[in-house]
Design a protein around this motif. Structure first.
Motif, PDB file in Angstrom:
ATOM      1  N   GLU A 253       0.851  -1.187   0.000  1.00  0.00           N
ATOM      2  CA  GLU A 253       0.000   0.000   0.000  1.00  0.00           C
ATOM      3  C   GLU A 253       0.883   1.232   0.000  1.00  0.00           C
ATOM      4  O   GLU A 253       1.785   1.370   0.824  1.00  0.00           O
ATOM      5  N   ILE A 254       0.622   2.139  -0.929  1.00  0.00           N
ATOM      6  CA  ILE A 254       1.489   3.292  -1.147  1.00  0.00           C
ATOM      7  C   ILE A 254       0.901   4.556  -0.540  1.00  0.00           C
ATOM      8  O   ILE A 254       1.599   5.353   0.086  1.00  0.00           O
ATOM      9  N   ARG A 255      -0.378   4.777  -0.721  1.00  0.00           N
ATOM     10  CA  ARG A 255      -1.040   5.981  -0.213  1.00  0.00           C
ATOM     11  C   ARG A 255      -2.516   5.684   0.002  1.00  0.00           C
ATOM     12  O   ARG A 255      -3.116   4.891  -0.736  1.00  0.00           O
ATOM     13  N   GLU A 256      -3.126   6.309   1.011  1.00  0.00           N
ATOM     14  CA  GLU A 256      -4.551   6.169   1.222  1.00  0.00           C
ATOM     15  C   GLU A 256      -5.102   7.460   1.806  1.00  0.00           C
ATOM     16  O   GLU A 256      -4.389   8.235   2.450  1.00  0.00           O
ATOM     17  N   GLY A 257      -6.385   7.697   1.563  1.00  0.00           N
ATOM     18  CA  GLY A 257      -7.016   8.905   2.075  1.00  0.00           C
ATOM     19  C   GLY A 257      -8.330   9.169   1.363  1.00  0.00           C
ATOM     20  O   GLY A 257      -8.749   8.425   0.470  1.00  0.00           O
ATOM     21  N   TYR A 258      -8.986  10.257   1.757  1.00  0.00           N
ATOM     22  CA  TYR A 258     -10.271  10.621   1.147  1.00  0.00           C
ATOM     23  C   TYR A 258     -10.043  11.422  -0.133  1.00  0.00           C
ATOM     24  O   TYR A 258      -9.223  12.342  -0.183  1.00  0.00           O
ATOM     25  N   LEU A 259     -10.786  11.070  -1.167  1.00  0.00           N
ATOM     26  CA  LEU A 259     -10.889  11.853  -2.391  1.00  0.00           C
ATOM     27  C   LEU A 259     -12.357  11.887  -2.801  1.00  0.00           C
ATOM     28  O   LEU A 259     -13.156  11.062  -2.339  1.00  0.00           O
TER      29      LEU A 259
ATOM     30  N   TRP B 256     -21.047  13.185  -7.748  1.00  0.00           N
ATOM     31  CA  TRP B 256     -19.739  13.089  -7.123  1.00  0.00           C
ATOM     32  C   TRP B 256     -19.919  12.755  -5.653  1.00  0.00           C
ATOM     33  O   TRP B 256     -20.826  13.277  -5.006  1.00  0.00           O
ATOM     34  N   SER B 257     -19.053  11.921  -5.111  1.00  0.00           N
ATOM     35  CA  SER B 257     -19.167  11.561  -3.697  1.00  0.00           C
ATOM     36  C   SER B 257     -17.777  11.293  -3.120  1.00  0.00           C
ATOM     37  O   SER B 257     -16.845  10.903  -3.837  1.00  0.00           O
ATOM     38  N   ALA B 258     -17.657  11.517  -1.817  1.00  0.00           N
ATOM     39  CA  ALA B 258     -16.390  11.258  -1.129  1.00  0.00           C
ATOM     40  C   ALA B 258     -16.208   9.758  -0.921  1.00  0.00           C
ATOM     41  O   ALA B 258     -17.131   9.065  -0.502  1.00  0.00           O
ATOM     42  N   VAL B 259     -15.022   9.260  -1.226  1.00  0.00           N
ATOM     43  CA  VAL B 259     -14.707   7.842  -1.059  1.00  0.00           C
ATOM     44  C   VAL B 259     -13.336   7.716  -0.395  1.00  0.00           C
ATOM     45  O   VAL B 259     -12.515   8.637  -0.434  1.00  0.00           O
ATOM     46  N   TRP B 260     -13.107   6.562   0.218  1.00  0.00           N
ATOM     47  CA  TRP B 260     -11.799   6.254   0.793  1.00  0.00           C
ATOM     48  C   TRP B 260     -10.994   5.522  -0.280  1.00  0.00           C
ATOM     49  O   TRP B 260     -11.437   4.516  -0.830  1.00  0.00           O
TER      50      TRP B 260
ATOM     51  N   TYR C 274     -11.233   1.833  -4.257  1.00  0.00           N
ATOM     52  CA  TYR C 274     -11.972   2.876  -3.541  1.00  0.00           C
ATOM     53  C   TYR C 274     -13.172   2.261  -2.818  1.00  0.00           C
ATOM     54  O   TYR C 274     -13.804   1.324  -3.309  1.00  0.00           O
ATOM     55  N   TYR C 275     -13.428   2.789  -1.627  1.00  0.00           N
ATOM     56  CA  TYR C 275     -14.422   2.238  -0.714  1.00  0.00           C
ATOM     57  C   TYR C 275     -15.454   3.316  -0.366  1.00  0.00           C
ATOM     58  O   TYR C 275     -15.113   4.498  -0.272  1.00  0.00           O
ATOM     59  N   LYS C 276     -16.676   2.891  -0.144  1.00  0.00           N
ATOM     60  CA  LYS C 276     -17.713   3.830   0.277  1.00  0.00           C
ATOM     61  C   LYS C 276     -17.383   4.398   1.655  1.00  0.00           C
ATOM     62  O   LYS C 276     -17.568   5.592   1.912  1.00  0.00           O
TER      63      LYS C 276
ATOM     64  N   HIS D 264     -25.084  16.884  14.393  1.00  0.00           N
ATOM     65  CA  HIS D 264     -25.615  17.278  15.689  1.00  0.00           C
ATOM     66  C   HIS D 264     -27.017  16.738  15.930  1.00  0.00           C
ATOM     67  O   HIS D 264     -27.418  16.506  17.075  1.00  0.00           O
ATOM     68  N   ARG D 265     -27.775  16.511  14.864  1.00  0.00           N
ATOM     69  CA  ARG D 265     -29.164  16.068  15.034  1.00  0.00           C
ATOM     70  C   ARG D 265     -29.286  14.555  14.886  1.00  0.00           C
ATOM     71  O   ARG D 265     -29.716  13.860  15.790  1.00  0.00           O
ATOM     72  N   ARG D 266     -28.907  14.046  13.730  1.00  0.00           N
ATOM     73  CA  ARG D 266     -29.117  12.619  13.456  1.00  0.00           C
ATOM     74  C   ARG D 266     -27.992  11.746  14.022  1.00  0.00           C
ATOM     75  O   ARG D 266     -28.118  10.528  14.069  1.00  0.00           O
ATOM     76  N   LYS D 267     -26.895  12.354  14.395  1.00  0.00           N
ATOM     77  CA  LYS D 267     -25.744  11.644  14.976  1.00  0.00           C
ATOM     78  C   LYS D 267     -25.069  10.690  13.994  1.00  0.00           C
ATOM     79  O   LYS D 267     -24.287   9.819  14.400  1.00  0.00           O
ATOM     80  N   ASN D 268     -25.369  10.836  12.709  1.00  0.00           N
ATOM     81  CA  ASN D 268     -24.661  10.016  11.716  1.00  0.00           C
ATOM     82  C   ASN D 268     -23.333  10.688  11.365  1.00  0.00           C
ATOM     83  O   ASN D 268     -23.094  11.843  11.713  1.00  0.00           O
ATOM     84  N   TRP D 269     -22.454   9.958  10.684  1.00  0.00           N
ATOM     85  CA  TRP D 269     -21.112  10.450  10.382  1.00  0.00           C
ATOM     86  C   TRP D 269     -20.946  10.632   8.873  1.00  0.00           C
ATOM     87  O   TRP D 269     -21.297   9.741   8.098  1.00  0.00           O
ATOM     88  N   LYS D 270     -20.411  11.770   8.471  1.00  0.00           N
ATOM     89  CA  LYS D 270     -20.202  12.049   7.049  1.00  0.00           C
ATOM     90  C   LYS D 270     -18.828  12.672   6.829  1.00  0.00           C
ATOM     91  O   LYS D 270     -18.290  13.343   7.706  1.00  0.00           O
ATOM     92  N   VAL D 271     -18.290  12.423   5.641  1.00  0.00           N
ATOM     93  CA  VAL D 271     -17.006  13.021   5.274  1.00  0.00           C
ATOM     94  C   VAL D 271     -17.222  14.497   4.975  1.00  0.00           C
ATOM     95  O   VAL D 271     -18.101  14.862   4.195  1.00  0.00           O
ATOM     96  N   ARG D 272     -16.422  15.331   5.594  1.00  0.00           N
ATOM     97  CA  ARG D 272     -16.497  16.768   5.367  1.00  0.00           C
ATOM     98  C   ARG D 272     -15.082  17.307   5.116  1.00  0.00           C
ATOM     99  O   ARG D 272     -14.114  16.848   5.710  1.00  0.00           O
ATOM    100  N   LYS D 273     -14.998  18.280   4.245  1.00  0.00           N
ATOM    101  CA  LYS D 273     -13.739  18.989   4.028  1.00  0.00           C
ATOM    102  C   LYS D 273     -13.665  20.141   5.023  1.00  0.00           C
ATOM    103  O   LYS D 273     -14.603  20.936   5.130  1.00  0.00           O
ATOM    104  N   PHE D 274     -12.573  20.233   5.763  1.00  0.00           N
ATOM    105  CA  PHE D 274     -12.394  21.283   6.765  1.00  0.00           C
ATOM    106  C   PHE D 274     -11.272  22.230   6.342  1.00  0.00           C
ATOM    107  O   PHE D 274     -10.237  21.788   5.832  1.00  0.00           O
ATOM    108  N   ILE D 275     -11.493  23.523   6.576  1.00  0.00           N
ATOM    109  CA  ILE D 275     -10.466  24.538   6.351  1.00  0.00           C
ATOM    110  C   ILE D 275     -10.307  25.329   7.639  1.00  0.00           C
ATOM    111  O   ILE D 275     -11.265  25.954   8.120  1.00  0.00           O
ATOM    112  N   LEU D 276      -9.114  25.269   8.201  1.00  0.00           N
ATOM    113  CA  LEU D 276      -8.804  25.945   9.466  1.00  0.00           C
ATOM    114  C   LEU D 276      -8.087  27.260   9.174  1.00  0.00           C
ATOM    115  O   LEU D 276      -7.073  27.280   8.469  1.00  0.00           O
TER     116      LEU D 276
END
Length: 351
Positions: free
Chosen positions: A5-11, A21-25, A35-37, A256-268
């Motif tokens: 395995e060379i590299r992994e991450g979200y795209l 378009w959707s975020a995948v691992w 690529y994985y859901k 915050h409401r449904r408590k489900n988890w989703k991929v989000r892009k963050f910018i700090l």
């Protein structure tokens, strides 16, 4: 022997049947790209063989999507991926190209030295040049410029870019600097900000970078935004985006409401201290923001309802000054440390 395995991450990936378009691992190995859901899925959603494949980056097939690259398999199937920021795209592209080359030559993957060949002094490393241009101390300064009753934030003029390239010894004269700047524009590192620069970039048969004080540009992954004259409330809202980008990338976020988890892009960003989050598969409008001034961030081992959604490990929590709780998951323990360190610094120094 299992492939390395060379590299992994979200795209973000374009669907092969639908145009959504959707975020995948994504996991890059020595013989292909899986690529994985979800990161925790045992079986991939799809597999892309890289033997005989070609890669195009940047891919400009989609006008409103930046940072896209295209993989075309030996059987002429196209796969489109989108990164969150320029440096991330370049790392993926570099490793995928190296993998394709190794498969062609029958060699095992090994990272090459990034040292430029002394036999090819005229060869320019555009990603490396882009990083130098973005250096906060010695790079091209991002400014707030007023033009045609509009305010352009985090941008700079064409003249500024040309003169910086000459002053830093990257070009001997203005024609050479213009050639480099046009290359940066063609590759998507620089973006046209105003009508004049957009006309130069898109108006003719060839992309043209304008060596003019009226032509405005911005870095592809900067905090650029344009505003007309507006109310005090609008100005306060825009204030959130004025800080320098400290860190960015994809994380899993609990709703915050449904408590489900989703991929989000963050910018700090710092000064003011905000972290905005986005749907990585959609546009540039944030879904929400976290004001970090006085916030507390810590690593946690347990989050209510997390295991229900098969989310475990590398978790951390942000508690804002008004006691709002945000639960996030990084891809690795090292990434979690980096995010916590960056957020802690911003929460203490940013306003």
């Amino acid at each position: 022997m299992e492939p390395q395995e060379i590299r992994e991450g979200y795209l973000v990936k374009k669907g092969t049947v639908l145009n959504s378009w959707s975020a995948v691992w994504v996991v890059l190995s020595e013989d292909g790209l899986d690529y994985y859901k979800k990161k925790t899925d045992r079986s991939p959603k799809g597999m892309i063989p890289l033997k005989g494949a070609t890669l195009i980056s940047p891919c400009q097939d989609f006008n409103k999507r930046m940072l896209v690259f295209k993989i075309t398999t030996e059987k002429k199937q196209d796969h489109f991926f989108q990164a969150s920021y320029v440096e991330e795209r370049e790392l993926w592209v570099k490793d995928i190209r190296r993998t394709i080359s190794c498969l062609k030559d029958g060699k095992r993957f090994a990272r090459k030295s990034t040292r430029r060949s002394i036999r090819l002094p005229e060869t320019v490393n555009l990603p490396e040049l882009y990083v130098l241009m973005k250096d906060q101390e010695d790079g091209v300064k991002e400014l707030k410029l007023e033009q045609d009753n509009r305010i352009f934030n985090h941008c700079f003029t064409g003249v500024t870019v040309v003169e910086w390239l000459i002053s830093k010894g990257k070009a001997r004269n203005r024609p050479e600097a213009l050639m480099l700047a046009t290359g940066l524009l063609n590759e998507g590192f620089l973006q046209p900000a105003d009508d004049l620069s957009k006309e130069g970039a898109e108006g003719g048969e060839q992309t043209t970078f304008l060596d003019q004080t009226k032509a405005l540009y911005y870095f592809a992954d900067s905090g650029f935004f344009c505003e007309g004259y507006s109310s005090d409330e609008d100005v306060l809202l825009k204030e959130e985006f004025r800080g320098n980008i400290i860190k960015q990338g994809c994380l899993l976020k609990q709703g915050h409401r449904r408590k489900n988890w989703k991929v989000r892009k963050f910018i700090l960003r710092d000064d003011p201290a905000y972290m905005h989050y986005y749907d990585p598969s959609k546009g540039d409008d944030p879904l929400g923001s976290v004001h970090l001034r006085g916030a507390v961030v810590t690593a946690v081992e347990y989050v209510p309802d997390a295991k229900k959604y098969d989310v475990d490990g590398n978790l951390f929590e942000i508690i804002t000054s008004d006691e709002t709780h945000y639960f996030l998951q990084a891809a690795t323990s090292e990434e979690r440390k980096e995010w916590i360190k960056a957020i802690q610094a911003v929460s203490k120094s940013g306003k």
